[in-house]
Design a protein around this motif. Structure first.
Motif, mmCIF file in Angstrom:
data_model
loop_
_atom_site.group_PDB
_atom_site.id
_atom_site.type_symbol
_atom_site.label_atom_id
_atom_site.label_comp_id
_atom_site.label_asym_id
_atom_site.label_seq_id
_atom_site.Cartn_x
_atom_site.Cartn_y
_atom_site.Cartn_z
ATOM 1 N N ILE A 166 0.722 -1.207 -0.106
ATOM 2 C CA ILE A 166 0.075 -0.059 0.011
ATOM 3 C C ILE A 166 0.789 1.139 0.033
ATOM 4 C CG2 ILE A 166 -0.106 0.102 2.625
ATOM 5 C CD1 ILE A 166 -2.983 0.768 -0.081
ATOM 6 N N SER A 167 0.541 2.345 -0.552
ATOM 7 C CA SER A 167 1.147 3.474 -0.732
ATOM 8 C C SER A 167 1.322 4.521 0.338
ATOM 9 C CB SER A 167 0.837 4.119 -2.143
ATOM 10 O OG SER A 167 -0.466 4.481 -2.190
ATOM 11 N N THR A 168 0.119 4.271 1.183
ATOM 12 C CA THR A 168 -0.002 5.122 2.506
ATOM 13 C C THR A 168 0.176 4.061 3.763
ATOM 14 O OG1 THR A 168 -2.425 4.602 2.693
ATOM 15 C CG2 THR A 168 -1.571 6.321 1.182
ATOM 16 N N ASN A 169 0.342 5.061 4.732
ATOM 17 C CA ASN A 169 0.418 4.340 6.097
ATOM 18 C C ASN A 169 -0.906 3.990 6.725
ATOM 19 O OD1 ASN A 169 3.035 4.527 6.217
ATOM 20 N ND2 ASN A 169 2.891 6.488 6.961
ATOM 21 N N ASP A 170 -1.926 4.453 6.116
ATOM 22 C CA ASP A 170 -3.289 4.137 6.889
ATOM 23 C C ASP A 170 -3.754 2.599 6.275
ATOM 24 O OD1 ASP A 170 -6.018 3.972 7.956
ATOM 25 O OD2 ASP A 170 -6.608 5.252 6.429
ATOM 26 N N VAL A 171 -3.702 1.528 6.968
ATOM 27 C CA VAL A 171 -4.223 0.155 6.598
ATOM 28 C C VAL A 171 -5.479 -0.248 6.834
ATOM 29 C CG1 VAL A 171 -1.749 -0.449 6.424
ATOM 30 C CG2 VAL A 171 -3.010 -1.073 8.681
ATOM 31 N N ARG A 172 -6.242 0.843 7.751
ATOM 32 C CA ARG A 172 -7.505 0.296 8.142
ATOM 33 C C ARG A 172 -8.564 -0.006 7.137
ATOM 34 N NH1 ARG A 172 -12.450 2.682 9.322
ATOM 35 N NH2 ARG A 172 -13.505 1.745 10.948
ATOM 36 N N PRO A 173 -8.609 0.800 5.983
ATOM 37 C CA PRO A 173 -9.204 0.312 4.649
ATOM 38 C C PRO A 173 -8.976 -0.955 4.033
ATOM 39 C CG PRO A 173 -8.568 2.827 4.520
ATOM 40 C CD PRO A 173 -7.729 2.102 5.628
ATOM 41 N N LEU A 174 -7.877 -1.244 4.150
ATOM 42 C CA LEU A 174 -7.486 -2.578 3.608
ATOM 43 C C LEU A 174 -8.226 -3.844 4.635
ATOM 44 C CD1 LEU A 174 -3.632 -2.478 3.319
ATOM 45 C CD2 LEU A 174 -5.201 -2.335 1.463
ATOM 46 N N ALA A 175 -8.265 -3.547 5.749
ATOM 47 C CA ALA A 175 -8.907 -4.471 6.868
ATOM 48 C C ALA A 175 -10.633 -4.460 6.429
ATOM 49 C CB ALA A 175 -8.653 -4.122 8.235
ATOM 50 N N MET A 176 -10.883 -3.268 6.286
ATOM 51 C CA MET A 176 -12.316 -3.198 6.114
ATOM 52 C C MET A 176 -12.945 -3.824 5.005
ATOM 53 S SD MET A 176 -13.457 -1.713 9.020
ATOM 54 C CE MET A 176 -12.306 -2.805 9.592
ATOM 55 N N ALA A 177 -11.942 -3.674 3.582
ATOM 56 C CA ALA A 177 -12.275 -4.258 2.398
ATOM 57 C C ALA A 177 -12.425 -5.846 2.439
ATOM 58 C CB ALA A 177 -11.261 -3.576 1.358
#
Length: 354
Positions: free
Chosen positions: A121-132
């Motif tokens: 991922i290109s950003t540090n925010d990984v929460r959307p990954l888990a949500m998807a």
């Protein structure tokens, strides 16, 4: 309150060392019991007879490959849209995800996918990954249960399967499987009533359509696979066997579902008018091929990825929502600008005006 208390106690026990070892022990005992039952059935049929009855038609093996590929290809469509990945980038990891979920433990594939996605991922925010991943998992489970209910109701209402057909062919663990499936379905309803999807509606609708089509195609191919091996069997026999397969697949945390179903199918063969040796050969070859494909593709995809550039994931953006939000912000700024200028502009001293 009682359900929440039971859930908390179970989670605490499952996460403890004693709970972990207990669950592993139960899992191994279940697998040993399934293998022992299969060995008993096969010994009664005769190993030589089973070997002579292995599938010879090439269409059986074509359907095995097609059914194996359905899930990873469906998720290529889903995660390709969610994370803007090509099939070449997403297929290797999704094949490994399938292997882990079937041969290791349920949902370990999702954990592996999340770990992989974090590295790309290109950003540090990984929460959307888990949500998807969570949204896709919930929709897949919902559509699995819904498809199972629809198919079972259709088979029962059309008369191809009757409760008597199933009850007259009991096998060890079958009634337990049906009860567990019912409890699992009720648990899903309780769980999903509070679930909140984080992805946009159009993407949720896309996921529902893909998973619904996947389950429909899988069940059609499954019946075709049995029919090409034993074309003389009636559709009612395959419908009954399909009902047992659907119930078996709904049992949560059951290890080696394919072997469990093989034992049930062999036990039901005579009652369905199908030669037990042919049934055993067909189901066991399917199980063996799945494991061969799992082992081979897991290693092959790891080697393939080493020769490719690492993909870069991008979060899904609903462009319509983004455009509307930007337009709204522009409108707000346009209306606030004159007011703010008048209000915030400092007054000039009288001597500067003269």
């Amino acid at each position: 309150m009682l359900l929440d208390t039971i859930t908390q106690k179970w989670e605490a026990f499952a996460s403890s060392q004693v709970g972990t070892w207990t669950m592993k022990g139960v899992r191994y005992l279940l697998v040993a019991g399934i293998l022992a039952y299969l060995a008993y059935r096969l010994a009664g049929i005769g190993w030589a007879e089973v070997l002579r009855s292995l599938p010879t038609t090439p269409w059986f093996y074509v359907t095995v490959l097609a059914m194996y590929a359905i899930l990873p290809l469906a998720e290529v469509l889903i995660y390709g849209r969610v994370w803007d990945l090509s099939a070449r980038e997403s297929l290797p990891i999704l094949l490994r995800k399938r292997v882990l979920n079937t041969d290791v433990v349920g949902y370990s594939g999702e954990v592996y996918l999340f770990t992989w996605a974090k590295k790309h991922i290109s950003t540090n925010d990984v929460r959307p990954l888990a949500m998807a991943i969570k949204d896709n998992l919930i929709i897949s489970s919902m559509m699995s249960v819904l498809s199972a209910v629809v198919i079972l109701v259709a088979l029962l209402t059309t008369g191809y399967v009757t409760p008597g057909d199933v009850m007259e062919n009991p096998t060890p663990g079958y009634l337990v499987a049906g009860g567990a499936a019912l409890v699992f379905a009720i648990g899903l309803v309780v769980q999903f009533r509070r679930s909140i999807f984080t992805l946009p509606r159009d993407l949720i609708g896309w996921m529902i359509g893909v998973h619904g089509g996947r389950f429909l195609l899988s069940n059609i191919l499954q019946v075709i696979q049995w029919w090409v091996v034993i074309p003389e069997a009636s559709f009612s026999a395959w419908a009954t066997l399909l009902a047992v397969l659907i119930i078996t697949n709904r049992i949560p945390l059951l290890p080696s579902r394919d072997l469990f179903f093989a034992g049930a199918g062999i036990g039901m063969a005579s009652g369905l008018g199908i030669p037990a040796a042919t049934m055993a050969g067909m189901l066991l070859v399917r199980s063996a091929l799945d494991r061969i494909l799992n082992t081979g593709l897991f290693g092959a995809t790891l080697l393939w990825e080493r020769t490719q550039e690492a993909p870069e994931l991008t979060q899904y953006i609903d462009t319509r929502v983004a455009d509307n939000e930007a337009a709204f912000q522009d409108t707000v700024r346009a209306h606030e600008a004159p007011e703010n200028t008048t209000k915030d502009e400092p007054r000039k001293p009288p001597h500067e005006n003269s």
